[in-house]
Design a protein around this motif. Sequence first.
Motif, PDB file in Angstrom:
ATOM      1  N   GLN A 143       2.580  15.534  -6.237  1.00  0.00           N
ATOM      2  CA  GLN A 143       3.946  15.637  -5.714  1.00  0.00           C
ATOM      3  C   GLN A 143       4.493  14.286  -5.281  1.00  0.00           C
ATOM      4  OE1 GLN A 143       4.745  18.798  -2.823  1.00  0.00           O
ATOM      5  NE2 GLN A 143       2.791  19.724  -3.375  1.00  0.00           N
ATOM      6  N   TYR A 144       3.607  13.419  -4.775  1.00  0.00           N
ATOM      7  CA  TYR A 144       4.089  12.132  -4.253  1.00  0.00           C
ATOM      8  C   TYR A 144       3.294  10.949  -4.797  1.00  0.00           C
ATOM      9  CZ  TYR A 144       0.379  13.330  -0.844  1.00  0.00           C
ATOM     10  OH  TYR A 144      -0.797  13.722  -0.240  1.00  0.00           O
ATOM     11  N   GLU A 147       5.541   7.998  -5.706  1.00  0.00           N
ATOM     12  CA  GLU A 147       6.156   7.397  -4.523  1.00  0.00           C
ATOM     13  C   GLU A 147       5.201   6.436  -3.800  1.00  0.00           C
ATOM     14  OE1 GLU A 147       8.677  10.531  -5.829  1.00  0.00           O
ATOM     15  OE2 GLU A 147       6.523  10.499  -5.472  1.00  0.00           O
ATOM     16  N   THR A 148       3.906   6.677  -3.897  1.00  0.00           N
ATOM     17  CA  THR A 148       2.942   5.771  -3.263  1.00  0.00           C
ATOM     18  C   THR A 148       2.881   4.429  -3.992  1.00  0.00           C
ATOM     19  OG1 THR A 148       1.085   6.634  -4.578  1.00  0.00           O
ATOM     20  CG2 THR A 148       1.513   7.688  -2.460  1.00  0.00           C
ATOM     21  N   ARG A 180       7.826  10.907   0.437  1.00  0.00           N
ATOM     22  CA  ARG A 180       6.378  10.817   0.283  1.00  0.00           C
ATOM     23  C   ARG A 180       5.651  11.429   1.488  1.00  0.00           C
ATOM     24  NH1 ARG A 180       1.999  10.624   1.705  1.00  0.00           N
ATOM     25  NH2 ARG A 180       0.275   9.225   1.305  1.00  0.00           N
ATOM     26  N   SER A 183       6.021  15.275   2.043  1.00  0.00           N
ATOM     27  CA  SER A 183       5.203  16.080   1.123  1.00  0.00           C
ATOM     28  C   SER A 183       3.726  16.077   1.472  1.00  0.00           C
ATOM     29  CB  SER A 183       5.377  15.547  -0.313  1.00  0.00           C
ATOM     30  OG  SER A 183       6.731  15.527  -0.685  1.00  0.00           O
ATOM     31  N   ASP A 184       3.351  15.335   2.492  1.00  0.00           N
ATOM     32  CA  ASP A 184       1.933  15.174   2.833  1.00  0.00           C
ATOM     33  C   ASP A 184       1.517  16.237   3.850  1.00  0.00           C
ATOM     34  OD1 ASP A 184      -0.617  14.214   3.742  1.00  0.00           O
ATOM     35  OD2 ASP A 184      -0.062  12.242   3.002  1.00  0.00           O
ATOM     36  N   ASP A 226      14.280  11.557  -5.481  1.00  0.00           N
ATOM     37  CA  ASP A 226      13.677  11.745  -4.159  1.00  0.00           C
ATOM     38  C   ASP A 226      14.749  11.969  -3.096  1.00  0.00           C
ATOM     39  OD1 ASP A 226      11.134  11.497  -5.153  1.00  0.00           O
ATOM     40  OD2 ASP A 226      11.003   9.353  -4.777  1.00  0.00           O
TER      41      ASP A 226
END
Length: 342
Positions: A143-144, A147-148, A180, A183-184, A226
Motif C-alpha cells: 500500500q505504501y 511512498e517510502t 505513507r 497506511s501503517d 496520494d
Amino acid sequence: MKTATFRVFRFNPETDRKPQYQDYEIPITKGITVLEGLTYIKDNIDPTLAFRAFCRSGICGSCAVNINGKPRLACKTPIEKIMEEFSSKTIIIEPLSRFKIIKDLVVDTEGKKETIKRFNLWLEEKEPPRDAEFTVSPEEVKQYEKETDCILCLACCSVCEALKENIPFSGPFAFVRTFRFLSDSREKEEIKEKRLEIALNASVWSCLQCQKCVAVCPKNIAPADDIQKVRRAIVRSGKKESPGAKKLSHYLNWIYATGQINRLFLPADVYNSEKAVKEFIKTCREHGIEVWDIPHLPDGFLALRDLIIRALVEEGNIEAIDFKKIRKIDEKIEALLKGEEK
C-alpha cells in the motif's frame, strides 16, 4: 572526441544584478551523467560554479536541477539521452523553480525541514504486543511501498501549480509522506487523526490535480494520487464541512443524479449561495446565454439509478454520496424543466 555544450544558469544574489547563462563545452563518453559533466566543469574549467551533490546514486535527492526545462536528478540523467531526446548537443541546466536561489544551481530547501516537523513526518508507534514484535504483512507494505521511496528531492514542489498560488499548501511530498504513515498499522490511531487535521489545515483540497508532480517524480511515485487518498481519508473520518469536501460531495451527487458535473450550482452547495445562482440564471437568460444543458432523462432511469446508488451507499463504497441531496437535485431539475417549458 564527442562533446556537449552545457548552458548553465549563473547567479550570485550577493554580487550579481541579474542572472545570466554561461556556456561550457565538455567531452562526453558513453554513460556520462549531467552531474559528472558539472563536476568536470568545476574541476577543469570553472571552480566558481556552485551545485549540490552527495550520494551520486539517486538516493539523497540533493542534485535535482532543471534539465532542459524539466526537474531531474543530475546523477541519474545521462547526457547522451538528453542530447538524443532534444536532438541537440546543447543542454540547458537551471536551478529548481519556485525556490530562493542561494547561488547558481543551489536553492534554499530549508523549508522542507519545517514541513517535516509541522506534519510529524515520522512513525509514532503504538505499544507493540506483549513479548512480541509488530508484524507487517506484504499486502500492507504494498500500500505504501512506493511512498517510502520518496527522497525529498522537491522536484514535485518545483512544478506544483497549487504551491505557486497558495501559501498554506505545503507541496506534494508532505502529503505523500502523510499517506505513507496513515497506511501503517503500527501507528497510533490518535496520531492518524492528528495527521488528517494537519492535512486539512495545510490546504490539501487546494491541489489542482494537474498531475505535474506525477510527471516529474524521479522515483515514479504518484503524489497526486496520494493527495486524493488523503482527501478520501478525511471524508471517511467525518470531516465533511470544508469547502473541498463539499465540492467532492457536489461532484459525486450531481454525477450520480444526472451524469454531469453542474458548476452552476457549485456555489450553492459549497457556500450556501442560492441567491447568487438564481441571479446568475436570470442574467444569462436575459442575454440569451445557455446556462446549462438540463438533462432530459429517459423513462425508468431514476428508478434504476436509485437502486444502484442505494446498493453502493449500503455497501459503504461511496461515503460522500448523500441520497437526500440527490433527491433535492431531482426536484431542482424538475423545477428548471418546468420553467423552461414556460
